[in-house]
Write a protein that holds these residues in place. Structure first.
Motif, PDB file in Angstrom:
ATOM      1  N   ILE A  35       5.358  -2.257 -17.924  1.00 47.76           N
ATOM      2  CA  ILE A  35       4.622  -1.406 -17.441  1.00 47.76           C
ATOM      3  C   ILE A  35       3.619  -3.104 -17.250  1.00 47.76           C
ATOM      4  N   TYR A  36       2.813  -3.266 -18.583  1.00 38.65           N
ATOM      5  CA  TYR A  36       2.157  -4.327 -18.837  1.00 38.65           C
ATOM      6  C   TYR A  36       2.043  -5.466 -17.747  1.00 38.65           C
ATOM      7  N   GLU A  37       3.663  -6.557 -18.060  1.00 34.54           N
ATOM      8  CA  GLU A  37       4.041  -7.032 -17.272  1.00 34.54           C
ATOM      9  C   GLU A  37       3.652  -7.330 -16.081  1.00 34.54           C
ATOM     10  N   PHE A  38       4.536  -5.795 -15.742  1.00 33.76           N
ATOM     11  CA  PHE A  38       3.949  -5.980 -13.953  1.00 33.76           C
ATOM     12  C   PHE A  38       2.819  -6.488 -13.572  1.00 33.76           C
ATOM     13  N   LEU A  39       1.862  -4.763 -14.263  1.00 39.95           N
ATOM     14  CA  LEU A  39       0.254  -5.042 -14.276  1.00 39.95           C
ATOM     15  C   LEU A  39      -0.119  -6.724 -13.957  1.00 39.95           C
ATOM     16  N   ARG A  40       0.364  -7.261 -14.386  1.00 42.38           N
ATOM     17  CA  ARG A  40      -0.449  -8.825 -14.740  1.00 42.38           C
ATOM     18  C   ARG A  40      -0.156  -9.615 -13.198  1.00 42.38           C
ATOM     19  N   VAL A  41       0.862  -9.261 -12.333  1.00 40.97           N
ATOM     20  CA  VAL A  41       0.841  -9.323 -10.818  1.00 40.97           C
ATOM     21  C   VAL A  41       0.219  -9.077  -9.712  1.00 40.97           C
ATOM     22  N   ALA A  42      -0.646  -8.233 -10.519  1.00 44.13           N
ATOM     23  CA  ALA A  42      -0.860  -6.868  -9.364  1.00 44.13           C
ATOM     24  C   ALA A  42      -2.186  -7.317  -8.705  1.00 44.13           C
ATOM     25  N   GLU A  43      -2.647  -7.167  -7.646  1.00 40.83           N
ATOM     26  CA  GLU A  43      -3.862  -8.113  -7.394  1.00 40.83           C
ATOM     27  C   GLU A  43      -4.845  -6.161  -7.700  1.00 40.83           C
ATOM     28  N   SER A  44      -4.806  -5.342  -7.929  1.00 42.04           N
ATOM     29  CA  SER A  44      -5.797  -4.672  -8.082  1.00 42.04           C
ATOM     30  C   SER A  44      -5.156  -3.027  -9.311  1.00 42.04           C
ATOM     31  N   ALA A  45      -5.154  -2.852 -10.281  1.00 38.70           N
ATOM     32  CA  ALA A  45      -4.058  -2.168 -10.931  1.00 38.70           C
ATOM     33  C   ALA A  45      -4.595  -0.639 -10.730  1.00 38.70           C
ATOM     34  N   SER A  46      -5.969  -0.158 -10.748  1.00 40.93           N
ATOM     35  CA  SER A  46      -6.117   1.002 -10.229  1.00 40.93           C
ATOM     36  C   SER A  46      -5.546   2.303 -10.272  1.00 40.93           C
ATOM     37  N   GLY A  47      -5.149   2.082  -9.402  1.00 39.25           N
ATOM     38  CA  GLY A  47      -4.345   3.655  -8.518  1.00 39.25           C
ATOM     39  C   GLY A  47      -2.709   2.984  -9.079  1.00 39.25           C
ATOM     40  N   LEU A  48      -2.398   1.878  -8.992  1.00 41.78           N
ATOM     41  CA  LEU A  48      -1.071   1.856  -9.408  1.00 41.78           C
ATOM     42  C   LEU A  48      -0.675   1.344 -10.742  1.00 41.78           C
ATOM     43  N   GLU A  49      -1.789   1.021 -12.116  1.00 39.34           N
ATOM     44  CA  GLU A  49      -1.297   1.265 -12.466  1.00 39.34           C
ATOM     45  C   GLU A  49      -1.144   3.013 -13.358  1.00 39.34           C
ATOM     46  N   ASP A  50      -1.730   3.776 -12.488  1.00 38.41           N
ATOM     47  CA  ASP A  50      -1.895   5.401 -13.015  1.00 38.41           C
ATOM     48  C   ASP A  50      -0.706   5.827 -12.639  1.00 38.41           C
ATOM     49  N   ARG A  51      -0.017   5.146 -11.701  1.00 43.86           N
ATOM     50  CA  ARG A  51       1.506   6.282 -11.304  1.00 43.86           C
ATOM     51  C   ARG A  51       2.066   5.130 -12.727  1.00 43.86           C
ATOM     52  N   LEU A  52       1.899   3.873 -12.654  1.00 40.57           N
ATOM     53  CA  LEU A  52       2.988   3.767 -13.584  1.00 40.57           C
ATOM     54  C   LEU A  52       3.543   4.387 -14.986  1.00 40.57           C
ATOM     55  N   LYS A  53       1.515   4.107 -15.214  1.00 40.54           N
ATOM     56  CA  LYS A  53       2.217   4.577 -16.474  1.00 40.54           C
ATOM     57  C   LYS A  53       2.540   6.353 -17.222  1.00 40.54           C
ATOM     58  N   LYS A  54       2.168   6.987 -15.445  1.00 42.47           N
ATOM     59  CA  LYS A  54       2.876   7.885 -16.088  1.00 42.47           C
ATOM     60  C   LYS A  54       4.619   7.821 -15.884  1.00 42.47           C
ATOM     61  N   LYS A  55       5.121   7.187 -15.201  1.00 42.64           N
ATOM     62  CA  LYS A  55       5.978   6.914 -14.923  1.00 42.64           C
ATOM     63  C   LYS A  55       6.537   6.552 -16.619  1.00 42.64           C
ATOM     64  N   ALA A  56       6.199   5.721 -17.174  1.00 43.06           N
ATOM     65  CA  ALA A  56       6.319   5.452 -17.567  1.00 43.06           C
ATOM     66  C   ALA A  56       6.116   6.342 -19.710  1.00 43.06           C
ATOM     67  N   GLN A  57       5.194   7.095 -19.394  1.00 38.86           N
ATOM     68  CA  GLN A  57       5.203   8.804 -19.992  1.00 38.86           C
ATOM     69  C   GLN A  57       6.549  10.248 -19.888  1.00 38.86           C
ATOM     70  N   GLN A  58       6.845  10.113 -19.439  1.00 39.95           N
ATOM     71  CA  GLN A  58       8.269  10.330 -18.786  1.00 39.95           C
ATOM     72  C   GLN A  58       9.262  10.115 -19.085  1.00 39.95           C
ATOM     73  N   ILE A  59       9.400   8.215 -19.048  1.00 42.52           N
ATOM     74  CA  ILE A  59      10.549   8.116 -19.525  1.00 42.52           C
ATOM     75  C   ILE A  59      10.612   8.169 -21.372  1.00 42.52           C
ATOM     76  N   LYS A  60       9.396   7.960 -21.545  1.00 38.28           N
ATOM     77  CA  LYS A  60       9.135   8.261 -23.126  1.00 38.28           C
ATOM     78  C   LYS A  60       9.247   9.953 -23.339  1.00 38.28           C
ATOM     79  N   GLU A  61       8.989  10.755 -22.623  1.00 38.63           N
ATOM     80  CA  GLU A  61       8.616  11.883 -22.999  1.00 38.63           C
ATOM     81  C   GLU A  61      10.418  12.697 -22.795  1.00 38.63           C
ATOM     82  N   GLU A  62      10.708  12.190 -22.016  1.00 41.11           N
ATOM     83  CA  GLU A  62      11.841  12.720 -21.852  1.00 41.11           C
ATOM     84  C   GLU A  62      13.769  11.647 -22.941  1.00 41.11           C
TER      85      GLU A  62
END
Length: 131
Positions: A35-62
């Motif tokens: 997620i960190y690597e992807f956000l380094r090339v993102a124009e604005s991380a606000s909404g995108l960051e929240d969605r990606l972190k939610k997906k990362a949390q799901q990966i970890k929890e499951e």
């Protein structure tokens, strides 16, 4: 030829291939780094960051692992979009076969300063909510 004002289709496909395969191939130990690597090339991380972190949390929890193998690319230069279709593998355990689905992801981009390409948005095709 590569220039700051016009990216070739091959260049855009290589860019999209590396971004999608890197971001969508993760496990609980690598999710935050991807997620960190992807956000380094993102124009604005606000909404995108929240969605990606939610997906990362799901990966970890499951406790699942994923892998994405891009196969086809559709470039819509007027819309500054690249659609990447490939095989998305989800692993639920070492002794189980992965669940394999065909998935298409869309990357919206813009040209930044000095010819850099920035991700404006990223989402899965056909999903009502951008994930």
């Amino acid at each position: 030829p590569l220039s700051r004002s016009n990216f070739s289709d091959t260049y855009l496909m290589d860019w999209a291939d590396s971004l999608t395969s890197r971001l969508l191939t993760m496990n609980p130990q690598t999710a935050d780094q991807r997620i960190y690597e992807f956000l380094r090339v993102a124009e604005s991380a606000s909404g995108l960051e929240d969605r990606l972190k939610k997906k990362a949390q799901q990966i970890k929890e499951e406790n699942i692992s994923t892998a994405f193998y891009p196969r086809e690319y559709q470039i819509k230069k007027e819309a500054h979009q690249i659609w990447v279709t490939g095989d998305f593998h989800t692993f639920f355990g070492r002794d189980k076969s992965p669940v394999v689905r065909k998935k298409t992801v869309a990357l919206t981009y813009r040209k930044g300063a000095k010819g850099v390409i920035l991700v404006k948005d990223f989402y899965y095709e056909g999903e009502d909510e951008k994930n």
